[in-house]
Scaffold this motif. Structure first.
Motif, PDB file in Angstrom:
ATOM      1  N   PRO A 125     -25.993  38.840   4.874  1.00  0.00           N
ATOM      2  CA  PRO A 125     -26.032  37.640   5.722  1.00  0.00           C
ATOM      3  C   PRO A 125     -24.767  36.810   5.519  1.00  0.00           C
ATOM      4  N   LYS A 126     -24.429  36.031   6.536  1.00  0.00           N
ATOM      5  CA  LYS A 126     -23.257  35.160   6.437  1.00  0.00           C
ATOM      6  C   LYS A 126     -23.549  34.032   5.464  1.00  0.00           C
ATOM      7  N   ALA A 127     -22.525  33.652   4.713  1.00  0.00           N
ATOM      8  CA  ALA A 127     -22.664  32.521   3.796  1.00  0.00           C
ATOM      9  C   ALA A 127     -22.766  31.248   4.632  1.00  0.00           C
ATOM     10  N   PRO A 128     -23.652  30.336   4.255  1.00  0.00           N
ATOM     11  CA  PRO A 128     -23.792  29.106   5.046  1.00  0.00           C
ATOM     12  C   PRO A 128     -22.540  28.247   4.928  1.00  0.00           C
ATOM     13  N   LEU A 129     -22.124  27.687   6.046  1.00  0.00           N
ATOM     14  CA  LEU A 129     -20.964  26.798   6.053  1.00  0.00           C
ATOM     15  C   LEU A 129     -21.448  25.370   5.879  1.00  0.00           C
ATOM     16  N   GLU A 130     -20.851  24.707   4.954  1.00  0.00           N
ATOM     17  CA  GLU A 130     -21.208  23.306   4.725  1.00  0.00           C
ATOM     18  C   GLU A 130     -20.440  22.421   5.701  1.00  0.00           C
ATOM     19  N   VAL A 131     -20.971  21.265   5.986  1.00  0.00           N
ATOM     20  CA  VAL A 131     -20.296  20.293   6.822  1.00  0.00           C
ATOM     21  C   VAL A 131     -19.058  19.820   6.075  1.00  0.00           C
ATOM     22  N   SER A 132     -17.938  19.756   6.765  1.00  0.00           N
ATOM     23  CA  SER A 132     -16.713  19.303   6.104  1.00  0.00           C
ATOM     24  C   SER A 132     -15.956  18.377   7.051  1.00  0.00           C
ATOM     25  N   PHE A 133     -15.038  17.645   6.491  1.00  0.00           N
ATOM     26  CA  PHE A 133     -14.185  16.789   7.292  1.00  0.00           C
ATOM     27  C   PHE A 133     -12.811  16.760   6.647  1.00  0.00           C
ATOM     28  N   ARG A 134     -11.829  16.362   7.428  1.00  0.00           N
ATOM     29  CA  ARG A 134     -10.458  16.329   6.953  1.00  0.00           C
ATOM     30  C   ARG A 134      -9.845  15.026   7.416  1.00  0.00           C
ATOM     31  N   ALA A 135      -9.116  14.375   6.541  1.00  0.00           N
ATOM     32  CA  ALA A 135      -8.483  13.105   6.888  1.00  0.00           C
ATOM     33  C   ALA A 135      -6.964  13.296   6.934  1.00  0.00           C
ATOM     34  N   HIS A 136      -6.295  12.497   7.748  1.00  0.00           N
ATOM     35  CA  HIS A 136      -4.834  12.486   7.764  1.00  0.00           C
ATOM     36  C   HIS A 136      -4.388  11.069   8.105  1.00  0.00           C
ATOM     37  N   TRP A 137      -3.137  10.797   7.791  1.00  0.00           N
ATOM     38  CA  TRP A 137      -2.580   9.482   8.064  1.00  0.00           C
ATOM     39  C   TRP A 137      -2.134   9.421   9.518  1.00  0.00           C
ATOM     40  N   LEU A 138      -2.670   8.466  10.260  1.00  0.00           N
ATOM     41  CA  LEU A 138      -2.247   8.262  11.637  1.00  0.00           C
ATOM     42  C   LEU A 138      -0.888   7.582  11.650  1.00  0.00           C
ATOM     43  N   ALA A 139      -0.713   6.627  10.746  1.00  0.00           N
ATOM     44  CA  ALA A 139       0.577   5.929  10.627  1.00  0.00           C
ATOM     45  C   ALA A 139       0.744   5.479   9.184  1.00  0.00           C
ATOM     46  N   ILE A 140       1.976   5.541   8.724  1.00  0.00           N
ATOM     47  CA  ILE A 140       2.301   5.091   7.369  1.00  0.00           C
ATOM     48  C   ILE A 140       3.309   3.968   7.505  1.00  0.00           C
ATOM     49  N   GLU A 141       2.947   2.786   7.088  1.00  0.00           N
ATOM     50  CA  GLU A 141       3.760   1.576   7.200  1.00  0.00           C
ATOM     51  C   GLU A 141       4.310   1.410   8.615  1.00  0.00           C
ATOM     52  N   GLY A 142       3.439   1.638   9.601  1.00  0.00           N
ATOM     53  CA  GLY A 142       3.805   1.428  10.992  1.00  0.00           C
ATOM     54  C   GLY A 142       4.548   2.583  11.638  1.00  0.00           C
ATOM     55  N   VAL A 143       4.866   3.641  10.891  1.00  0.00           N
ATOM     56  CA  VAL A 143       5.590   4.784  11.439  1.00  0.00           C
ATOM     57  C   VAL A 143       4.612   5.958  11.544  1.00  0.00           C
ATOM     58  N   GLN A 144       4.542   6.552  12.731  1.00  0.00           N
ATOM     59  CA  GLN A 144       3.635   7.671  12.962  1.00  0.00           C
ATOM     60  C   GLN A 144       4.342   8.973  12.594  1.00  0.00           C
ATOM     61  N   PRO A 145       3.812   9.731  11.612  1.00  0.00           N
ATOM     62  CA  PRO A 145       4.467  10.985  11.240  1.00  0.00           C
ATOM     63  C   PRO A 145       4.286  12.044  12.335  1.00  0.00           C
ATOM     64  N   LEU A 146       5.267  12.947  12.439  1.00  0.00           N
ATOM     65  CA  LEU A 146       5.199  14.014  13.435  1.00  0.00           C
ATOM     66  C   LEU A 146       4.426  15.195  12.859  1.00  0.00           C
ATOM     67  N   ILE A 147       3.111  15.122  12.979  1.00  0.00           N
ATOM     68  CA  ILE A 147       2.247  16.209  12.527  1.00  0.00           C
ATOM     69  C   ILE A 147       1.350  16.595  13.697  1.00  0.00           C
ATOM     70  N   PRO A 148       0.828  17.831  13.698  1.00  0.00           N
ATOM     71  CA  PRO A 148       0.033  18.286  14.864  1.00  0.00           C
ATOM     72  C   PRO A 148      -1.175  17.411  15.181  1.00  0.00           C
ATOM     73  N   GLU A 149      -1.754  16.739  14.188  1.00  0.00           N
ATOM     74  CA  GLU A 149      -2.947  15.932  14.431  1.00  0.00           C
ATOM     75  C   GLU A 149      -2.644  14.661  15.218  1.00  0.00           C
ATOM     76  N   ASN A 150      -1.400  14.183  15.175  1.00  0.00           N
ATOM     77  CA  ASN A 150      -1.037  12.935  15.852  1.00  0.00           C
ATOM     78  C   ASN A 150      -0.472  13.216  17.231  1.00  0.00           C
ATOM     79  N   PRO A 151      -0.704  12.317  18.204  1.00  0.00           N
ATOM     80  CA  PRO A 151      -0.097  12.494  19.529  1.00  0.00           C
ATOM     81  C   PRO A 151       1.418  12.291  19.444  1.00  0.00           C
ATOM     82  N   LEU A 152       2.129  12.896  20.396  1.00  0.00           N
ATOM     83  CA  LEU A 152       3.588  12.751  20.430  1.00  0.00           C
ATOM     84  C   LEU A 152       3.972  11.355  20.912  1.00  0.00           C
TER      85      LEU A 152
END
Length: 171
Positions: A125-152
């Motif tokens: 049987p497949k191993a059960p997947l636990e609920v997970s979440f991931r956090a990232h910085w939307l902006a650091i000191e007012g500057v938005q980093p260029l990462i895939p999670e953030n809009p361009l």
């Protein structure tokens, strides 16, 4: 009321002090006073009823008529208790009645007979997947980093899989 007698609702207690003494003996506790066994039986029954009531809420919110193992596991998780591993059965459990050595009727689960070769050849049987979440910085000191999670940022072009994409396109 005392465990082994009538409960507060007038019904018979489910967990008897004898069962608590058996569990204590299995855990290596040789002697357990009667009042301690009664208190533990009452407490265990109270906690069991809480878990079942919580599981029934999950069943009702799922609009199902049958209580499932996942309902019990969800109720345990809500109470920060380790879930039951290895118990996931989509089929209903069939109970039968047998006569014990002392002549009393005992409810038992009717197990189906499995062929050893079928069990060995069945996929795991497949191993059960636990609920997970991931956090990232939307902006650091007012500057938005260029990462895939953030809009361009407006007006910026990015090359994705060989195609040029402007901000706002394909999102």
């Amino acid at each position: 009321g005392a465990a082994g007698g009538k409960g507060s609702g007038g019904e018979m207690s489910i967990i008897k002090p004898d069962a608590v003494r058996e569990a204590a003996a299995f855990a290596g506790i040789k002697t357990l006073r009667e009042d301690v066994a009664n208190s533990l039986a009452q407490d265990a029954e109270y906690r069991l009823r809480e878990i079942v009531q919580e599981a029934l809420k999950f069943k009702r919110h799922s609009r199902r008529r049958r209580l499932t193992v996942s309902d019990i596991n969800n109720a345990l998780k809500v109470r920060n208790v380790e879930p039951l591993y290895g118990f996931k059965n989509p089929d209903p459990i069939v109970y039968g009645t047998k006569t014990a050595a002392d002549g009393s009727q005992v409810s038992v689960v009717e197990d189906k007979i499995l062929e050893f070769d079928e069990v060995l050849s069945a996929p795991l049987p497949k191993a059960p997947l636990e609920v997970s979440f991931r956090a990232h910085w939307l902006a650091i000191e007012g500057v938005q980093p260029l990462i895939p999670e953030n809009p361009l940022p407006e007006g910026m072009d990015v090359v994705t899989s060989g195609k040029k994409r402007k901000a706002g396109e394909g999102e």
